[in-house]
Design a protein around this motif. Sequence first.
Motif, PDB file in Angstrom:
ATOM      1  N   LEU A 118       2.779  -7.289   9.318  1.00  0.00           N
ATOM      2  CA  LEU A 118       2.308  -7.668  10.659  1.00  0.00           C
ATOM      3  C   LEU A 118       1.444  -8.920  10.622  1.00  0.00           C
ATOM      4  CD1 LEU A 118       1.425  -7.144  13.682  1.00  0.00           C
ATOM      5  CD2 LEU A 118      -0.323  -5.637  12.728  1.00  0.00           C
ATOM      6  N   HIS A 119       0.498  -8.973   9.696  1.00  0.00           N
ATOM      7  CA  HIS A 119      -0.455 -10.085   9.691  1.00  0.00           C
ATOM      8  C   HIS A 119       0.126 -11.354   9.073  1.00  0.00           C
ATOM      9  CE1 HIS A 119      -3.506  -7.579  11.367  1.00  0.00           C
ATOM     10  NE2 HIS A 119      -3.478  -6.732  10.368  1.00  0.00           N
ATOM     11  N   TYR A 120       1.250 -11.257   8.406  1.00  0.00           N
ATOM     12  CA  TYR A 120       1.931 -12.470   7.934  1.00  0.00           C
ATOM     13  C   TYR A 120       2.886 -13.030   8.978  1.00  0.00           C
ATOM     14  CZ  TYR A 120       0.221 -12.457   3.117  1.00  0.00           C
ATOM     15  OH  TYR A 120      -0.574 -12.541   1.998  1.00  0.00           O
ATOM     16  N   PHE A 121       3.523 -12.165   9.741  1.00  0.00           N
ATOM     17  CA  PHE A 121       4.557 -12.620  10.667  1.00  0.00           C
ATOM     18  C   PHE A 121       4.155 -12.534  12.137  1.00  0.00           C
ATOM     19  CE2 PHE A 121       6.943 -11.630   6.830  1.00  0.00           C
ATOM     20  CZ  PHE A 121       7.809 -12.706   6.746  1.00  0.00           C
ATOM     21  N   GLY A 122       3.008 -11.937  12.434  1.00  0.00           N
ATOM     22  CA  GLY A 122       2.581 -11.823  13.819  1.00  0.00           C
ATOM     23  C   GLY A 122       3.168 -10.635  14.537  1.00  0.00           C
ATOM     24  N   THR A 123       4.149  -9.994  13.960  1.00  0.00           N
ATOM     25  CA  THR A 123       4.722  -8.767  14.507  1.00  0.00           C
ATOM     26  C   THR A 123       5.152  -7.885  13.343  1.00  0.00           C
ATOM     27  OG1 THR A 123       6.412  -7.877  16.002  1.00  0.00           O
ATOM     28  CG2 THR A 123       7.053  -9.735  14.654  1.00  0.00           C
ATOM     29  N   GLY A 124       5.000  -6.595  13.499  1.00  0.00           N
ATOM     30  CA  GLY A 124       5.328  -5.688  12.416  1.00  0.00           C
ATOM     31  C   GLY A 124       6.786  -5.290  12.412  1.00  0.00           C
ATOM     32  N   ILE A 125       7.233  -4.738  11.291  1.00  0.00           N
ATOM     33  CA  ILE A 125       8.556  -4.123  11.266  1.00  0.00           C
ATOM     34  C   ILE A 125       8.562  -2.964  12.257  1.00  0.00           C
ATOM     35  CG2 ILE A 125      10.237  -2.932   9.812  1.00  0.00           C
ATOM     36  CD1 ILE A 125       9.080  -4.447   7.422  1.00  0.00           C
ATOM     37  N   VAL A 126       7.435  -2.252  12.323  1.00  0.00           N
ATOM     38  CA  VAL A 126       7.165  -1.317  13.419  1.00  0.00           C
ATOM     39  C   VAL A 126       6.110  -1.994  14.285  1.00  0.00           C
ATOM     40  CG1 VAL A 126       6.300   0.959  14.047  1.00  0.00           C
ATOM     41  CG2 VAL A 126       7.663   0.690  11.971  1.00  0.00           C
ATOM     42  N   ASP A 127       6.459  -2.292  15.526  1.00  0.00           N
ATOM     43  CA  ASP A 127       5.596  -3.124  16.355  1.00  0.00           C
ATOM     44  C   ASP A 127       4.453  -2.350  17.012  1.00  0.00           C
ATOM     45  OD1 ASP A 127       4.933  -5.673  17.111  1.00  0.00           O
ATOM     46  OD2 ASP A 127       6.004  -5.576  19.015  1.00  0.00           O
ATOM     47  N   THR A 128       4.304  -1.083  16.665  1.00  0.00           N
ATOM     48  CA  THR A 128       3.133  -0.304  17.079  1.00  0.00           C
ATOM     49  C   THR A 128       2.455   0.164  15.796  1.00  0.00           C
ATOM     50  OG1 THR A 128       4.590   1.628  17.273  1.00  0.00           O
ATOM     51  CG2 THR A 128       4.047   0.441  19.302  1.00  0.00           C
ATOM     52  N   PRO A 129       1.654  -0.696  15.150  1.00  0.00           N
ATOM     53  CA  PRO A 129       1.185  -0.433  13.787  1.00  0.00           C
ATOM     54  C   PRO A 129       0.312   0.802  13.627  1.00  0.00           C
ATOM     55  CG  PRO A 129       0.061  -2.327  14.741  1.00  0.00           C
ATOM     56  CD  PRO A 129       1.175  -1.990  15.663  1.00  0.00           C
ATOM     57  N   SER A 130      -0.312   1.265  14.697  1.00  0.00           N
ATOM     58  CA  SER A 130      -1.128   2.472  14.601  1.00  0.00           C
ATOM     59  C   SER A 130      -0.472   3.677  15.261  1.00  0.00           C
ATOM     60  CB  SER A 130      -2.515   2.231  15.226  1.00  0.00           C
ATOM     61  OG  SER A 130      -3.314   1.437  14.375  1.00  0.00           O
ATOM     62  N   ASP A 131       0.815   3.555  15.583  1.00  0.00           N
ATOM     63  CA  ASP A 131       1.542   4.684  16.176  1.00  0.00           C
ATOM     64  C   ASP A 131       2.963   4.710  15.628  1.00  0.00           C
ATOM     65  OD1 ASP A 131       2.534   6.752  17.628  1.00  0.00           O
ATOM     66  OD2 ASP A 131       2.258   5.829  19.599  1.00  0.00           O
ATOM     67  N   PHE A 132       3.159   5.513  14.592  1.00  0.00           N
ATOM     68  CA  PHE A 132       4.488   5.721  14.023  1.00  0.00           C
ATOM     69  C   PHE A 132       5.123   6.988  14.587  1.00  0.00           C
ATOM     70  CE2 PHE A 132       3.579   2.271  11.498  1.00  0.00           C
ATOM     71  CZ  PHE A 132       4.381   2.097  10.383  1.00  0.00           C
ATOM     72  N   GLY A 133       4.540   7.540  15.630  1.00  0.00           N
ATOM     73  CA  GLY A 133       5.063   8.767  16.217  1.00  0.00           C
ATOM     74  C   GLY A 133       6.310   8.536  17.044  1.00  0.00           C
ATOM     75  N   ARG A 134       6.718   9.587  17.735  1.00  0.00           N
ATOM     76  CA  ARG A 134       7.980   9.531  18.481  1.00  0.00           C
ATOM     77  C   ARG A 134       7.945   8.565  19.654  1.00  0.00           C
ATOM     78  NH1 ARG A 134       7.988  14.847  16.515  1.00  0.00           N
ATOM     79  NH2 ARG A 134       9.969  15.413  15.496  1.00  0.00           N
ATOM     80  N   GLU A 135       6.763   8.288  20.182  1.00  0.00           N
ATOM     81  CA  GLU A 135       6.660   7.336  21.290  1.00  0.00           C
ATOM     82  C   GLU A 135       6.322   5.930  20.800  1.00  0.00           C
ATOM     83  OE1 GLU A 135       7.205   7.864  24.722  1.00  0.00           O
ATOM     84  OE2 GLU A 135       8.172   9.600  23.821  1.00  0.00           O
ATOM     85  N   GLY A 136       6.164   5.777  19.495  1.00  0.00           N
ATOM     86  CA  GLY A 136       5.931   4.449  18.950  1.00  0.00           C
ATOM     87  C   GLY A 136       7.230   3.673  18.831  1.00  0.00           C
ATOM     88  N   ALA A 137       7.126   2.402  18.450  1.00  0.00           N
ATOM     89  CA  ALA A 137       8.317   1.567  18.298  1.00  0.00           C
ATOM     90  C   ALA A 137       9.135   2.027  17.093  1.00  0.00           C
ATOM     91  CB  ALA A 137       7.910   0.109  18.125  1.00  0.00           C
ATOM     92  N   THR A 138      10.426   1.865  17.189  1.00  0.00           N
ATOM     93  CA  THR A 138      11.292   2.154  16.043  1.00  0.00           C
ATOM     94  C   THR A 138      11.323   0.924  15.134  1.00  0.00           C
ATOM     95  OG1 THR A 138      13.214   1.400  17.294  1.00  0.00           O
ATOM     96  CG2 THR A 138      12.728   3.761  17.322  1.00  0.00           C
ATOM     97  N   PRO A 139      11.508   1.102  13.840  1.00  0.00           N
ATOM     98  CA  PRO A 139      11.505  -0.050  12.926  1.00  0.00           C
ATOM     99  C   PRO A 139      12.657  -1.003  13.222  1.00  0.00           C
ATOM    100  CG  PRO A 139      11.335   2.036  11.720  1.00  0.00           C
ATOM    101  CD  PRO A 139      11.692   2.378  13.131  1.00  0.00           C
TER     102      PRO A 139
ATOM    103  N   HIS B 138      13.714  -3.076  10.954  1.00  0.00           N
ATOM    104  CA  HIS B 138      14.433  -3.083   9.677  1.00  0.00           C
ATOM    105  C   HIS B 138      14.020  -1.830   8.896  1.00  0.00           C
ATOM    106  CE1 HIS B 138      14.399  -7.258  10.979  1.00  0.00           C
ATOM    107  NE2 HIS B 138      15.372  -7.541  10.115  1.00  0.00           N
ATOM    108  N   PRO B 139      14.553  -0.670   9.248  1.00  0.00           N
ATOM    109  CA  PRO B 139      14.101   0.572   8.610  1.00  0.00           C
ATOM    110  C   PRO B 139      14.295   0.594   7.098  1.00  0.00           C
ATOM    111  CG  PRO B 139      16.077   0.942   9.951  1.00  0.00           C
ATOM    112  CD  PRO B 139      15.591  -0.426  10.270  1.00  0.00           C
ATOM    113  N   GLU B 140      15.413   0.050   6.609  1.00  0.00           N
ATOM    114  CA  GLU B 140      15.637   0.048   5.161  1.00  0.00           C
ATOM    115  C   GLU B 140      14.633  -0.858   4.454  1.00  0.00           C
ATOM    116  OE1 GLU B 140      17.957  -0.645   7.381  1.00  0.00           O
ATOM    117  OE2 GLU B 140      19.293   1.107   7.326  1.00  0.00           O
TER     118      GLU B 140
END
Length: 799
Positions: free
Chosen positions: A545-566, A568-570
């Motif tokens: 996230l801090h290198y690219f400005g956006t995470g592979i999961v764009d909700t970095p503190s919410d990996f739950g079911r309502e968070g963003a899906t990856p 690039h999951p692999e």
Amino acid sequence: MTSPSYKTIRRSIIFVGLVSTLVVVSHLILNLHASGFQTSLDAVVELKRDAVAQRPYLERLDEAAKRDREILAETERWKALIERTTAEMFNGDMTVPVAPVFAGDFPARDHGHWAYQSLKRPAIPPSDHPHVRNPIDCFVEAKLQTAGASLGTPADGRSLMRRLYLSITGFLPTESDLAGSSTMSPDEVDRLVERLLESPQFGEHWAQYWLDLARYADSNGYEEDEARPQAYVYRDFVIWALNRNLPWDKFIRWQIAGDELQYRNPMAVAATGFLTAAPYNTFMPQESERFDELDDIVSTVSSAMLGTSVGCARCHDHPYDDIAIDEYYSLISIFKNTIRESGYLDKIAGEPFREVDQWKEEVRQILLDGARDENIEELDISDEEKAILRLPLDPNNQEQLKLLSMCERCLMVDDSYIDEDSEPRDCDRERYELLVEKIEAAEEELPTPPLRGLGLTGSEATTHPVLWGGSLQQPGEHVGPRFPASLATAESRELHHQWQRWDPESHHPDLKTSRPRSAFAHWITDLNAGAGSLVARVAVNRVWLHYFGTGIVDTPSDFGREGATPSHPELLEWLACELVDSGWNIRHIHRLITTSATYRQEACQEDSLARNLFHRWQPQRMSAEMFRDSLLQLSGLYNQRMYGPAFHPPIPKAAILNRIEDDPDETWPTVVVDRPEIYRRSIYIMKKRTNPLPFLQLFDSPGGLISCPQRRDTTVPTQALALWNDRVIRMQAHQIAARAFADSKYQADETIQRLFLRLLGRKADSQEVKRLEEFLNQGNEFGDLAHVILMSNEFWYFN
């Protein structure tokens, strides 16, 4: 010829004095270095004294110099302790036990929500793209091909160098670094990456991201917002841990239970400051506020380390993740018996001082009671009402609350109300004198006490009622420690009731009770049956996230079911496996990212493809801290001293929220005193919750009230106005220009080129040089030119 008037003469004297002062200050600024601070501070005081006889200002200057000497002495003691601890740890003199291996054969979880499954290393997609440099590129290229695109061309050497410096260290490259950057080979860039990752500035820069998550500040918040003079040891622990590449699983465990897992290690003890970093009300706290404190601990641990909003289960079962309300209160019970403590970092060295500290605290309370009694005695109320105010504070005593509202701050006394001349009440005098005598006798025999830090202690297992609706008025059944079953890789829910199995010391003969915090710390990083897989995914996503400005999961503190899906999951899974297989080496992830072709692509501000496909590099804006630090670097004022108590940079009086003192300087210093202390890096600035530094706040630096996973860049007109009118920025712009002018042998065209290279990382073209020479010919100075460049988008955005 008419003689000058008295007013004219007086104005001339004042003007000459001020000019002399400014000349002295400017001379000192140019000659101050990282070493010899003591001599420089004394010189400042003496030269100011000779320059202008302005007694109040000189007294303030003397106070600043004295305080700086005290901070420097404390910092040196702290650095010595850090160095000794580091040597003992990494030379094998200090035992650092690893996490226990859970005894059991559990099938890997491969169903349910993706974030809570066991780690499984994916196969690396094949790729024949000429720019591919490591497996990261293979995963990104495979996803791009599904969108009919491909990796872009590499950025030019100078752009890439500027990007690497700012991304890794938060500083700009020097002019000498940029000189040969246009011809750098990929291997040379790899060596640069390695050098930057080994730089002490790496830890200082990246620590800020974790401190945002930890809601760190140097004051308590709330109405009183008292300073936390010993909170800085936690901030320094984070910097130290990143620079020493402390394994990430240990980094996580120590912040939960370092005082138990590594009792003899001062850095592990300092790490528990994570749990005490939140706002804290010290005046008549309500019962509900203690519960709010526990809720903050559980919520912040879960969001920062587990990427899960466990706090949503405070009032009812989690609305979308499989976390029951009783599991939430089981986590609360883990921390219920903890105590905030300003304790010794070196626990062994602090043992002889514990009894003396108890006596000193009793003396302090006696004097505070005396100061409080004096305040009450001065009130124009009856003796009966005064007696009510003298009773212990009771939130349920309505009559006392009414009187408190009338007398405003009469009972709000702190250490500023007592000094060496304070006297106890008559009823406390005998006890007071006895304590003072015992303290004086003990101090004659004891050495200098060791350093203290604000952390957490206590871990006795207990139960806590389930509060329906989160209300203290609706208690349900009591629950004890256990861990959320849905977040772990073990299938058996019953296993998570057996929390003691994660604490191998729980049945140790020297321990009177089990330690739920230690068990929780081990469970949270356990890969076999605990939440270690989730912790690994969350960690690598934050770095990305801090290198690219956006995470592979764009909700970095919410990996739950309502968070963003990856996106690039692999790739996320592969990076998490790399973290674990490298021994939780977080720097290995930094290295993989910054040596990838994906990171080194040329910049593209407008792209028809989705940003999360990482088709091109997206320009990023400097943070407020990066901008301020870069100014210090460019102007030559930067004080490289690391660690130690926070410092107060001067701020405008209008920005001070002053409740009691007539003089705003009593709340925050406003007098500009040029000395090395105020030119330290921004991470060491005093972070006062009710008085944040205006410039940092304006450019989106969080206030430390809640955990901040990602800053949101705002663009508002007041930012440009602040950049243009701030006197400190203007001063530093002129200082930057003066250095460039002197280094250019006072040649105008060469000065322009040096300013462009140092500030923007490139040379000015002929058209730009022509226009800027016209700008200078219109009566503007090089300082004005530097100021304009500092305000440009090209300076603020790095690509």
